[in-house]
Write an enzyme that holds these catalytic residues in place. Structure first.
Site, short mmCIF file in Angstrom:
data_model
loop_
_atom_site.label_atom_id
_atom_site.label_comp_id
_atom_site.label_asym_id
_atom_site.label_seq_id
_atom_site.Cartn_x
_atom_site.Cartn_y
_atom_site.Cartn_z
N HIS A 177 -3.40 4.70 -3.62
CA HIS A 177 -3.41 3.02 -2.98
C HIS A 177 -4.45 3.09 -1.91
O HIS A 177 -4.92 4.29 -1.16
CB HIS A 177 -2.02 3.05 -2.40
CG HIS A 177 -1.71 1.62 -1.72
ND1 HIS A 177 -2.32 1.42 -0.50
CD2 HIS A 177 -1.61 0.50 -2.26
CE1 HIS A 177 -2.03 0.07 -0.32
NE2 HIS A 177 -1.72 -0.45 -1.31
N PRO A 178 -5.12 2.03 -1.72
CA PRO A 178 -6.07 2.06 -1.00
C PRO A 178 -5.85 2.46 0.58
O PRO A 178 -6.74 2.80 1.51
CB PRO A 178 -6.59 0.37 -0.66
CG PRO A 178 -6.24 -0.09 -2.10
CD PRO A 178 -5.16 0.81 -2.63
N ARG A 179 -4.56 2.48 0.98
CA ARG A 179 -4.07 2.78 2.35
C ARG A 179 -4.23 4.50 2.51
O ARG A 179 -4.05 5.13 3.58
CB ARG A 179 -2.82 2.36 2.68
CG ARG A 179 -2.07 2.69 4.05
CD ARG A 179 -3.10 1.95 5.07
NE ARG A 179 -2.25 2.15 6.18
CZ ARG A 179 -2.59 3.33 7.12
NH1 ARG A 179 -3.55 4.18 6.64
NH2 ARG A 179 -2.03 3.46 8.36
N LYS A 180 -4.37 5.25 1.21
CA LYS A 180 -4.45 6.64 1.33
C LYS A 180 -5.85 6.96 1.58
O LYS A 180 -6.76 6.15 1.81
CB LYS A 180 -3.88 7.10 0.19
CG LYS A 180 -2.60 6.42 -0.39
CD LYS A 180 -1.33 6.49 0.67
CE LYS A 180 -0.28 5.74 -0.12
NZ LYS A 180 0.93 5.79 0.79
N VAL A 181 -6.07 8.50 1.43
CA VAL A 181 -7.21 8.83 1.81
C VAL A 181 -8.43 8.69 0.70
O VAL A 181 -9.55 8.55 1.18
CB VAL A 181 -7.23 10.46 2.08
CG1 VAL A 181 -8.39 11.04 2.28
CG2 VAL A 181 -6.36 10.49 3.44
#
Ligand SMILES: *Cc1c(COP(=O)(O)O)cnc(C)c1O
Length: 385
Positions: A177-181
């Site tokens: 997901h875009p919130r991950k690295v």
């Protein structure tokens, strides 16, 4: 405005998606297989299976572990809600355990106290990229004949005792997901060292189909598929996988850059007595998916006021990690759960902006504003006394 997070996506990823679309093969196919092989090699696991996101990765991990109605799975309440939801999907019961205040990760002693005859597995979380004490949980699992599943949604690129997260236990689930690295828009991966799990996971993510599309496409003989069990459509597309391959090449560099920013924050804030900074103990290597600061009760400003003041200055922050047992979906059917450490962390921690590339002047600005807020109020208080 300084955002809390931002994915690091370049022309290269865009080009990879573009090229893949033009090949005509846009759902799960050769790029997914390549991404899986490269991800397995990166983590040091024998196998990797790409899926649509980490939530579906966790769901399939529950199924292959044989968890179902009547079983209990111990996990943290203080995690993204998908952790506990994956246990509910198979009809099992999440049993929430406490976390350690300094690492935000499951406390093995508290977990040990919650093991019952019905406990089937421990689902640990490497919270905001800081590895949990995998060995302690593996030991507990061995002693009580339990399965160990890792929710490594945030932990791509993190390492525990010198080995990348993904290589230690039987089932490790990642998120893109875009919130991950690193990100593929949405996306997930399961790493495993067990061939039987690998084969079954591949079946389950594609409708339980015995022969996948790519194999039929490449065959010079007519082959008919059979659907050998009730499966799901949890596929990743080749468009996503092509992006993922490019992201994976950058992962170690992204992690190094994130660690530099975390180190700059640590250095700047280390003298402030009323806060607790993230601590990386010997043998633990965090990708700093998030940078979280805990405000002690001696802090002169409360967390929500601090967040508002920083927002007024153009700095986005986030509150501490949610407690699943306090969400409406859970609190009605499991009343009376009390987890003082987890609840206190949710209420009194704050996440600061951290993304790559983050301009040096923006890092400085966050440091200046945070320091000013947490010290200036103290000075006013002193003046009043
Ligand atoms: C983000 C996250 C998930 C869910 O990942 P998705 O890929 O969005 O399904 C699960 N667990 C934790 C700990 C997470 O941070």
């Amino acid at each position: 405005m300084i955002p809390i997070a931002k994915p690091f996506i370049t022309e290269e990823e865009a080009q990879a998606a573009y090229d893949t679309i033009l090949t005509g093969w846009i759902t799960q196919g050769p790029r997914v297989q390549e991404f899986e092989e490269k991800f397995a090699a990166y983590t040091g696991a024998k196998y990797a299976v790409a899926v649509s996101n980490c939530t579906t990765a966790l769901h399939l991990s529950m199924i292959v572990s044989g968890i179902g109605p009547g079983d209990e799975v111990i996990c943290p309440s203080m995690s993204y809600i998908a952790t506990a939801n994956s246990i509910k999907y198979v009809g099992a019961t999440p049993v929430f355990a406490e976390v350690q205040p300094d690492t935000y990760n499951l406390d093995p002693v508290d977990v040990g106290k919650r093991i019952t005859k019905r406990t089937k597995a421990i689902l640990l979380v490497h919270q905001i990229g800081m590895p949990a004490d995998i060995d302690a949980f593996q030991e507990l699992c061995n002693r009580h004949s339990l399965k160990l599943i890792e929710d490594a949604a945030c932990a791509a690129g993190s390492a525990y005792k010198g080995k990348k997260v993904g290589s230690h236990s039987e089932l490790v689930c990642f998120s893109f997901h875009p919130r991950k690295v690193i990100s593929t828009g949405d996306g997930g991966m399961i790493t495993t060292n067990r061939q039987d799990y690998y084969e079954r996971l591949k079946l389950l993510r594609q409708h339980g189909m015995s022969v996948n599309d790519r194999v039929r496409h490449e065959s010079d003989r007519v082959i008919f598929e059979d659907h050998v069990e009730i499966g799901y459509n949890y596929r990743m597309t080749d468009i996503q996988a092509a992006v993922g391959i490019k992201q994976l090449e950058k992962l170690d560099w992204i992690v190094e850059e994130r660690r530099k920013i975390a180190a700059a924050y640590n250095q700047a804030f280390k003298g402030i007595a009323s806060i607790r900074l993230p601590e990386e103990k010997e043998g633990y290597f965090s990708n700093f998916q998030s940078y979280s600061i805990y405000l002690k009760h001696t802090a002169p400003v409360d967390r929500n006021t601090l967040m508002q003041h920083l927002l007024d200055k153009g700095i986005a922050t986030r509150r501490g990690i949610m407690n699943t047992h306090r969400e409406t979906a859970y609190k009605n059917y499991m009343p009376g759960v009390s987890l003082p450490v987890s609840e206190d962390l949710q209420e009194n921690s704050i996440m600061l902006p951290l993304y790559v590339p983050m301009k040096a002047e923006d890092i400085e600005y966050v440091i200046d504003c945070f320091t000013h807020e947490i010290l200036a109020v103290a000075d006013t208080d002193k003046a009043l006394v």
